[in-house]
Design a protein around this motif. Sequence first.
Motif, mmCIF file in Angstrom:
data_model
loop_
_atom_site.group_PDB
_atom_site.id
_atom_site.type_symbol
_atom_site.label_atom_id
_atom_site.label_comp_id
_atom_site.label_asym_id
_atom_site.label_seq_id
_atom_site.Cartn_x
_atom_site.Cartn_y
_atom_site.Cartn_z
ATOM 1 N N GLU A 122 0.876 -1.247 -0.477
ATOM 2 C CA GLU A 122 0.019 -0.220 -0.439
ATOM 3 C C GLU A 122 0.654 1.409 -0.393
ATOM 4 O O GLU A 122 0.151 2.479 -0.730
ATOM 5 N N TYR A 123 2.050 1.315 0.695
ATOM 6 C CA TYR A 123 2.626 1.971 1.057
ATOM 7 C C TYR A 123 3.086 2.690 -0.378
ATOM 8 O O TYR A 123 4.077 3.712 -1.132
ATOM 9 N N TRP A 124 4.501 1.509 -1.092
ATOM 10 C CA TRP A 124 4.853 2.188 -2.092
ATOM 11 C C TRP A 124 3.917 1.819 -3.599
ATOM 12 O O TRP A 124 4.290 2.475 -4.482
ATOM 13 N N GLN A 125 2.620 1.371 -3.241
ATOM 14 C CA GLN A 125 1.602 2.204 -4.259
ATOM 15 C C GLN A 125 1.345 3.578 -4.590
ATOM 16 O O GLN A 125 1.196 3.972 -5.456
ATOM 17 N N SER A 126 2.112 3.958 -3.817
ATOM 18 C CA SER A 126 0.458 5.253 -2.750
ATOM 19 C C SER A 126 2.237 6.021 -3.784
ATOM 20 O O SER A 126 2.115 7.611 -4.578
ATOM 21 N N PHE A 127 2.919 5.601 -3.182
ATOM 22 C CA PHE A 127 4.631 6.040 -3.563
ATOM 23 C C PHE A 127 4.648 6.323 -5.062
ATOM 24 O O PHE A 127 4.616 7.540 -6.055
ATOM 25 N N ASP A 128 3.785 4.900 -5.949
ATOM 26 C CA ASP A 128 4.204 5.509 -7.343
ATOM 27 C C ASP A 128 2.978 5.841 -8.163
ATOM 28 O O ASP A 128 3.492 6.699 -9.103
ATOM 29 N N ARG A 129 1.740 6.700 -7.155
ATOM 30 C CA ARG A 129 0.526 6.999 -7.807
ATOM 31 C C ARG A 129 1.050 8.523 -7.541
ATOM 32 O O ARG A 129 0.857 9.520 -8.645
ATOM 33 N N VAL A 130 1.904 8.894 -6.733
ATOM 34 C CA VAL A 130 2.208 10.391 -6.345
ATOM 35 C C VAL A 130 3.485 10.738 -7.419
ATOM 36 O O VAL A 130 3.829 11.887 -8.190
ATOM 37 N N PHE A 131 4.514 9.874 -7.645
ATOM 38 C CA PHE A 131 6.141 10.123 -8.501
ATOM 39 C C PHE A 131 6.224 9.751 -9.232
ATOM 40 O O PHE A 131 7.009 9.742 -9.919
ATOM 41 N N GLY A 132 5.297 8.328 -9.315
ATOM 42 C CA GLY A 132 6.377 7.333 -10.703
ATOM 43 C C GLY A 132 6.381 8.105 -12.341
ATOM 44 O O GLY A 132 6.940 7.552 -12.656
ATOM 45 N N ASP A 133 5.801 9.114 -12.044
ATOM 46 C CA ASP A 133 5.564 9.576 -13.279
ATOM 47 C C ASP A 133 6.047 10.877 -13.884
ATOM 48 O O ASP A 133 7.242 10.818 -14.607
ATOM 49 N N GLY A 134 7.397 11.233 -12.579
ATOM 50 C CA GLY A 134 8.575 11.429 -12.847
ATOM 51 C C GLY A 134 7.470 13.525 -12.771
ATOM 52 O O GLY A 134 8.309 14.024 -13.334
ATOM 53 N N ASN A 135 5.940 13.943 -12.706
ATOM 54 C CA ASN A 135 5.750 15.098 -12.743
ATOM 55 C C ASN A 135 5.970 15.267 -11.761
ATOM 56 O O ASN A 135 5.659 17.144 -12.039
ATOM 57 N N LEU A 136 6.214 15.423 -10.854
ATOM 58 C CA LEU A 136 6.143 16.247 -9.415
ATOM 59 C C LEU A 136 8.287 15.991 -8.541
ATOM 60 O O LEU A 136 8.269 14.985 -8.570
ATOM 61 N N PHE A 137 8.286 17.003 -8.553
ATOM 62 C CA PHE A 137 10.524 17.234 -8.071
ATOM 63 C C PHE A 137 9.664 17.147 -7.119
ATOM 64 O O PHE A 137 9.155 18.574 -6.592
ATOM 65 N N VAL A 138 10.414 17.120 -5.678
ATOM 66 C CA VAL A 138 10.658 17.838 -4.174
ATOM 67 C C VAL A 138 12.458 17.720 -4.086
ATOM 68 O O VAL A 138 13.063 17.378 -4.818
ATOM 69 N N MET A 139 12.620 18.926 -3.950
ATOM 70 C CA MET A 139 14.322 19.728 -3.681
ATOM 71 C C MET A 139 14.507 19.505 -2.467
ATOM 72 O O MET A 139 13.601 19.969 -1.284
ATOM 73 N N ASP A 140 15.855 19.213 -2.161
ATOM 74 C CA ASP A 140 16.136 19.101 -1.097
ATOM 75 C C ASP A 140 16.418 20.896 -0.277
ATOM 76 O O ASP A 140 17.197 20.978 -0.967
ATOM 77 N N ALA A 141 15.759 21.006 0.805
ATOM 78 C CA ALA A 141 15.887 22.372 0.957
ATOM 79 C C ALA A 141 17.076 22.949 1.973
ATOM 80 O O ALA A 141 17.490 24.147 2.212
ATOM 81 N N SER A 142 18.197 21.717 2.344
ATOM 82 C CA SER A 142 18.855 21.903 3.177
ATOM 83 C C SER A 142 20.205 22.895 2.712
ATOM 84 O O SER A 142 20.194 22.970 1.247
ATOM 85 N N PHE A 143 20.575 23.787 2.916
ATOM 86 C CA PHE A 143 21.849 24.601 3.151
ATOM 87 C C PHE A 143 22.727 24.637 4.210
ATOM 88 O O PHE A 143 22.646 24.539 5.305
ATOM 89 N N ASP A 144 23.940 24.488 3.866
ATOM 90 C CA ASP A 144 25.209 24.640 4.569
ATOM 91 C C ASP A 144 25.630 25.171 6.037
ATOM 92 O O ASP A 144 25.622 25.097 6.710
ATOM 93 N N THR A 145 25.577 26.732 4.937
ATOM 94 C CA THR A 145 25.339 27.804 6.142
ATOM 95 C C THR A 145 23.896 28.476 6.179
ATOM 96 O O THR A 145 23.327 29.628 6.446
ATOM 97 N N GLY A 146 22.867 28.034 5.515
ATOM 98 C CA GLY A 146 21.621 29.370 5.456
ATOM 99 C C GLY A 146 21.073 29.407 4.339
ATOM 100 O O GLY A 146 22.203 29.896 3.716
ATOM 101 N N ALA A 147 20.447 29.760 3.679
ATOM 102 C CA ALA A 147 19.508 29.889 2.865
ATOM 103 C C ALA A 147 19.744 31.051 2.247
ATOM 104 O O ALA A 147 19.582 32.500 3.634
ATOM 105 N N THR A 148 20.535 31.557 1.257
ATOM 106 C CA THR A 148 20.847 32.835 0.918
ATOM 107 C C THR A 148 19.784 32.842 -0.929
ATOM 108 O O THR A 148 19.191 32.078 -1.411
ATOM 109 N N VAL A 149 19.726 34.175 -0.386
ATOM 110 C CA VAL A 149 18.933 34.626 -1.561
ATOM 111 C C VAL A 149 19.094 33.646 -2.541
ATOM 112 O O VAL A 149 18.413 33.922 -3.454
ATOM 113 N N ASP A 150 20.094 34.038 -3.313
ATOM 114 C CA ASP A 150 20.810 33.348 -4.765
ATOM 115 C C ASP A 150 20.654 31.803 -4.537
ATOM 116 O O ASP A 150 20.300 31.865 -5.360
ATOM 117 N N GLN A 151 20.968 31.421 -3.028
ATOM 118 C CA GLN A 151 20.689 29.909 -3.040
ATOM 119 C C GLN A 151 19.141 29.754 -3.511
ATOM 120 O O GLN A 151 19.072 28.816 -4.673
#
Length: 550
Positions: free
Chosen positions: A370-399
Amino acid sequence: MGLLANHIECPECGGSDCASVYQNEDTHKCWLKCHSCGANQRAYDYEDGEVKQKVSNETDDQYEEWLAKWNERSAKPIPERTINSSSTKRFGVAVTPTHHIYPYFKEGSTVPCGFKIRRVKDKHLWSAGKVTKAMLFGEQRYGNYQRKRVVVTEGELDAVAASQMFKDQVAVVSVNGGVKSSGNDAKRRYKFLDGFEEIVICPDADEDGQRMLDDFAEVFAGKLRVMRLDPETGKDACDYLKAGQEKAFEKAYWEASLYSPDGVLSVDDMKELLSREEPDKVFEYPWKELNELTEGARPTELITVCAGSGLGKSSILREVVMHVRQTTTAKIGCLFMEESPKKTIEGFMSIDLSTPLHLERRAVDRQSEEYWQSFDRVFGDGNLFVMDASFDTGATVDQVVARVRFMAKALDCKVIVLDHISILVSAGQHGDERKALDEIMTKLRSLTQDTGIVLLAVSHLKRPDGKGHEEGAATSVSQLRGSASIAQLSDAVIGLERNGQAEDADERNKTRVRVLKNRHSGLTGPAGVLFYDTTTGRLSRCDEADEEVL
């Protein structure tokens, strides 16, 4: 030779309609040709209406042969091009009496993953291995050492010739498949190229050169400079080197002008613009009252969602994203800066399953079907991207702006969520909060215009006098943090109001939606009430009979 199929997806570069499949009418052997990335190989068959990779890959067989020849190389010049042995050695070009062998590398590898081979006698050029999946030609020379400028040429020999004329003092690379793949290469190698302050295109002085320039301008307008070569001296870097015009080539480099498209529209241009069929909206919201006021969201719009702290802004954005995901084909990029990528991913799956996965009492076995079928439904076709928002020294405007631009340009996202801009100034590293918010809003506004995306940005509110937003206080544009730039530069501002301290449990879970600004139609005011179901973790529209007068 017969054409079996046209305008099909290319399995090499991923283009949706840029490839054709041909068949030899005598031998019945098939091969694929891509008009975008330049792939031209017999590694594919066409069966039952689909392109299928062969088990025996002729290109890979050729790769092993050319790898062995490349490993036996020694530094040799290319006299007919006035290229010396030091230059061929720097780029790893193998030179034999009959062929030139240009190596291509995958990121982090010291062994070529593919080659371009040029036959000397007739200049015939072909590839072996995985050239279309590799870094740009010559990119392996620079690694993470990124300089102020990088020069991009159309071909391998031009890159080698340019580097020789620059005495190896300038970073020089070449696109992988010539002009036909330049747009795709710009997107694939976005991170490497965007690391330079300026990208200098050295296009051939012909129509193909203009096409390459246009392709790069779509991705890097704003930091793109153009070398203008004199056709009477030569159409490319090789011609300049052969003519002994090193000084003229360097002069063209230093005089490279900032790319500026033609901006004046003629009468015919304006007619064509008005007659062009374009989508009037990218998506509609999941809720009727909000759509009645806003009529959905359109390309280039910057939409700010605001509320007090902890009032469910992220939950509402997830509902909007999943609604867009389910009702359109638009690619969506998400940058949730206050949570880990795992939490963001499971947040979308929670909506799919109508189960708050982050709560222990509602947990779903992460090894279950059930868990992995949900993952495939949401992300399987590659139309929804999640970016890692972690920054080494804190987020800057340009980053942050760079990541939004990457999602728009390199990933072709049409809708992007940024949650939230207030975090950029919360750490105090920018000094003046007003200036920082002005800066990011101005850059995001320019980015939406440049890329055509819909950007949903979240902003916190200043605490009002008296009752706070956490107790249900009404929102207004005057409460937006910083200067007036958020209100001025946004196409729409949507306020959320909830009394999280109400005695009544149902009242605590009601969120009132208010349109505070609406550039599209000018309509503002109450836009319905949403109810949060603590069991399912979902937000749904309250019936009018259940709503209080706002």
